[in-house]
Write a protein that holds these residues in place. Structure first.
Motif, mmCIF file in Angstrom:
data_model
loop_
_atom_site.group_PDB
_atom_site.id
_atom_site.type_symbol
_atom_site.label_atom_id
_atom_site.label_comp_id
_atom_site.label_asym_id
_atom_site.label_seq_id
_atom_site.Cartn_x
_atom_site.Cartn_y
_atom_site.Cartn_z
ATOM 1 N N GLU A 168 0.849 -1.205 0.000
ATOM 2 C CA GLU A 168 0.000 0.000 0.000
ATOM 3 C C GLU A 168 0.878 1.247 0.000
ATOM 4 O O GLU A 168 0.585 2.241 -0.658
ATOM 5 C CB GLU A 168 -0.938 0.000 1.210
ATOM 6 C CG GLU A 168 -2.099 -0.971 1.055
ATOM 7 C CD GLU A 168 -2.884 -1.212 2.350
ATOM 8 O OE1 GLU A 168 -3.849 -2.001 2.292
ATOM 9 O OE2 GLU A 168 -2.524 -0.650 3.399
ATOM 10 N N LYS A 169 1.978 1.175 0.742
ATOM 11 C CA LYS A 169 2.903 2.317 0.802
ATOM 12 C C LYS A 169 3.552 2.543 -0.567
ATOM 13 O O LYS A 169 3.757 3.687 -0.991
ATOM 14 C CB LYS A 169 3.986 2.031 1.856
ATOM 15 C CG LYS A 169 4.715 3.242 2.316
ATOM 16 C CD LYS A 169 3.784 4.174 3.035
ATOM 17 C CE LYS A 169 4.459 5.272 3.762
ATOM 18 N NZ LYS A 169 3.489 6.165 4.414
ATOM 19 N N ARG A 177 1.879 7.145 -6.523
ATOM 20 C CA ARG A 177 0.867 8.170 -6.828
ATOM 21 C C ARG A 177 1.311 9.568 -6.416
ATOM 22 O O ARG A 177 0.835 10.556 -6.963
ATOM 23 C CB ARG A 177 -0.479 7.786 -6.208
ATOM 24 C CG ARG A 177 -1.031 6.619 -6.991
ATOM 25 C CD ARG A 177 -2.309 6.030 -6.568
ATOM 26 N NE ARG A 177 -2.556 4.887 -7.456
ATOM 27 C CZ ARG A 177 -2.984 3.709 -7.086
ATOM 28 N NH1 ARG A 177 -3.254 3.480 -5.828
ATOM 29 N NH2 ARG A 177 -3.165 2.740 -7.966
ATOM 30 N N GLN A 178 2.261 9.614 -5.504
ATOM 31 C CA GLN A 178 2.841 10.907 -5.115
ATOM 32 C C GLN A 178 3.949 11.318 -6.085
ATOM 33 O O GLN A 178 4.583 12.345 -5.894
ATOM 34 C CB GLN A 178 3.479 10.790 -3.718
ATOM 35 C CG GLN A 178 2.506 10.538 -2.596
ATOM 36 C CD GLN A 178 1.919 11.820 -2.061
ATOM 37 O OE1 GLN A 178 2.653 12.739 -1.760
ATOM 38 N NE2 GLN A 178 0.602 11.876 -1.974
ATOM 39 N N ASN A 180 2.173 1.899 -3.457
ATOM 40 C CA ASN A 180 1.142 2.554 -4.278
ATOM 41 C C ASN A 180 1.082 4.041 -3.958
ATOM 42 O O ASN A 180 1.014 4.882 -4.849
ATOM 43 C CB ASN A 180 -0.234 1.937 -3.999
ATOM 44 C CG ASN A 180 -0.529 0.756 -4.907
ATOM 45 O OD1 ASN A 180 0.087 0.615 -5.965
ATOM 46 N ND2 ASN A 180 -1.458 -0.083 -4.503
ATOM 47 N N PHE A 181 1.119 4.347 -2.662
ATOM 48 C CA PHE A 181 1.077 5.738 -2.212
ATOM 49 C C PHE A 181 2.256 6.512 -2.819
ATOM 50 O O PHE A 181 2.102 7.599 -3.384
ATOM 51 C CB PHE A 181 1.110 5.763 -0.674
ATOM 52 C CG PHE A 181 1.431 7.093 -0.076
ATOM 53 C CD1 PHE A 181 0.427 8.038 0.111
ATOM 54 C CD2 PHE A 181 2.736 7.413 0.308
ATOM 55 C CE1 PHE A 181 0.727 9.281 0.661
ATOM 56 C CE2 PHE A 181 3.039 8.647 0.857
ATOM 57 C CZ PHE A 181 2.029 9.585 1.031
ATOM 58 N N SER A 182 3.434 5.900 -2.708
ATOM 59 C CA SER A 182 4.647 6.551 -3.196
ATOM 60 C C SER A 182 4.556 6.814 -4.700
ATOM 61 O O SER A 182 4.896 7.895 -5.182
ATOM 62 C CB SER A 182 5.832 5.640 -2.876
ATOM 63 O OG SER A 182 6.948 6.006 -3.615
ATOM 64 N N ASP A 189 6.014 3.089 7.790
ATOM 65 C CA ASP A 189 6.222 4.549 7.637
ATOM 66 C C ASP A 189 7.699 4.885 7.855
ATOM 67 O O ASP A 189 8.285 5.674 7.129
ATOM 68 C CB ASP A 189 5.387 5.330 8.664
ATOM 69 C CG ASP A 189 3.934 5.436 8.245
ATOM 70 O OD1 ASP A 189 3.619 5.114 7.079
ATOM 71 O OD2 ASP A 189 3.097 5.817 9.105
#
Ligand SMILES: Cc1ncc(C[n+]2csc(CCOP(=O)(O)OP(=O)(O)O)c2C)c(N)n1
Ligand SMILES: [Mg+2]
Length: 336
Positions: free
Chosen positions: A29-30, A36-37, A32-34, A305
């Motif tokens: 999930e992290k 998309r950022q 994916n977050f990275s 995190d």
């Protein structure tokens, strides 16, 4: 009455599988977050929904001895074999702390120290390399087993059939595991495979072959123990079709899964989420309360995190490094 599965695993083992599957999910999930950022580039393919497959199989191996190779959906395999998660995340984010100094990216995690041979982006391209690893073990008279993961789409590549022939002919100690998530990018299995029973593909080459569940980590582990032991003892190949499902798109850039599957299909498959399954079991068997599960999830979220923060503290590689470790002796004009 329906037959009840008999589980012989200890509470500690169940907790370990829960923690590992949760870690992989939150790590992905992290990622994916990275992406998309805009913090990680290239391609990104996550393993969300397929966690039970890698967790079950990796626990059946002798870590640091048996060899593993896979395609580009490779983070879970690396992490489970012992790749440092900060290094893994750094590679995904293009940072020098990654095992390929950030130049390989998500698809090319490679960690020789943990007997993980990648991480390959060309569909089907790594499969003969898997046979090469098995051949090396046999040639050196070591009893290492090689596990070669491939996708259902990859199972159609011509080189797979050549490799299966060699593996069958030379009795190579290799397990081919087709991670059948029923889709190759946006092409569903029934549109890309003439015979959707992929497990049969080993049979013409005199290779023992089976279709197995890959959504229940305990069942996966049990099957994996049996097959790894068989291959090590008999020094012959094995072919497995592992039935799974991916909840995300093909890659982080695939935003419209409805082009190739319905929401109903996805929802139905979410009901057999391998992670939820182990959580239910832990609760039902009074091994771990729901509150404790949530606390562990929170703990792992904090851990991931911190991993992300540490990875992002590593710099991008110097552009000067771009030709390092590249076979460019055919191009002397570059002066390298
Ligand atoms: C030789 C080659 N052809 C096409 C592609 C483009 N491509 C990347 S992933 C992919 C689908 C592979 O699907 P599958 O083997 O089922 O693996 P999954 O993504 O489901 O894990 C394709 C066609 C490629 N990378 N290499
Ligand atoms: Mg697939």
């Amino acid at each position: 009455m329906a037959k009840q599965a008999v589980y012989t695993e200890t509470p500690a083992e169940l907790e370990k599988y829960f923690r590992e599957m949760t870690f992989i999910r939150i790590f992905e999930e992290k990622c994916n977050f990275s992406y998309r950022q805009g913090k990680s580039g290239g391609y990104l393919h996550v393993y969300i929904g397929m966690e039970a497959l890698a967790v079950g199989w990796m626990h059946a191996l002798r870590k640091g001895y048996d060899t593993v190779i896979t395609a580009y959906r490779d983070h879970a395999h690396a992490l489970l074999l012992g790749t440092d998660p900060v290094a893994c995340m750094a590679e995904i984010c293009g940072r020098v702390a990654g095992p390929s100094r950030g130049k390989g990216g998500s698809m090319h995690i490679y960690d020789k120290a943990n007997e993980f041979y990648g991480g390959w982006g060309i569909v089907g391209g790594h499969i003969p390399l898997g046979a090469g690893l098995a051949f090396a073990a046999k040639y050196r008279e070591e009893d290492r087993v090689n596990v070669c993961f491939l996708g259902d789409g990859a199972a159609n590549q011509g080189v797979v059939f050549e490799t299966l022939n060699m593996a069958g002919l030379w009795d190579l100690p290799i397990i081919f595991i087709v991670e059948n998530n029923e889709v190759a990018m946006g092409t569903r299995l029934e549109y890309h495979a003439a015979d959707t029973e992929l497990w049969k593909r080993g049979l013409p080459f005199d290779i023992k072959s089976e279709r197995l569940d890959a959504m229940d980590v305990l069942q996966v582990k049990k099957d994996a123990d049996r097959i790894v032991d068989w291959v090590r003892t008999n020094q012959k190949p094995y072919f497995v079709e592992a039935m799974c499902y991916r909840y995300e798109g093909h890659g982080a850039a695939d935003n419209d899964r409805t082009l190739y599957r319905t929401k109903e299909e996805e929802d139905a498959n979410r009901k057999r989420d391998p992670l939820q399954r182990i959580k239910n079991l832990l609760h039902k068997r009074n091994i771990m309360s729901l509150e404790k599960q949530e606390a562990i999830e929170e703990e792992i979220r904090d851990e991931v995190d911190k991993i992300y923060e540490d990875a992002m503290n590593s710099p991008h590689p110097d552009p000067e490094e771009v030709y390092d470790n590249v076979y460019d002796d055919m191009m002397p004009e570059r002066g390298h």
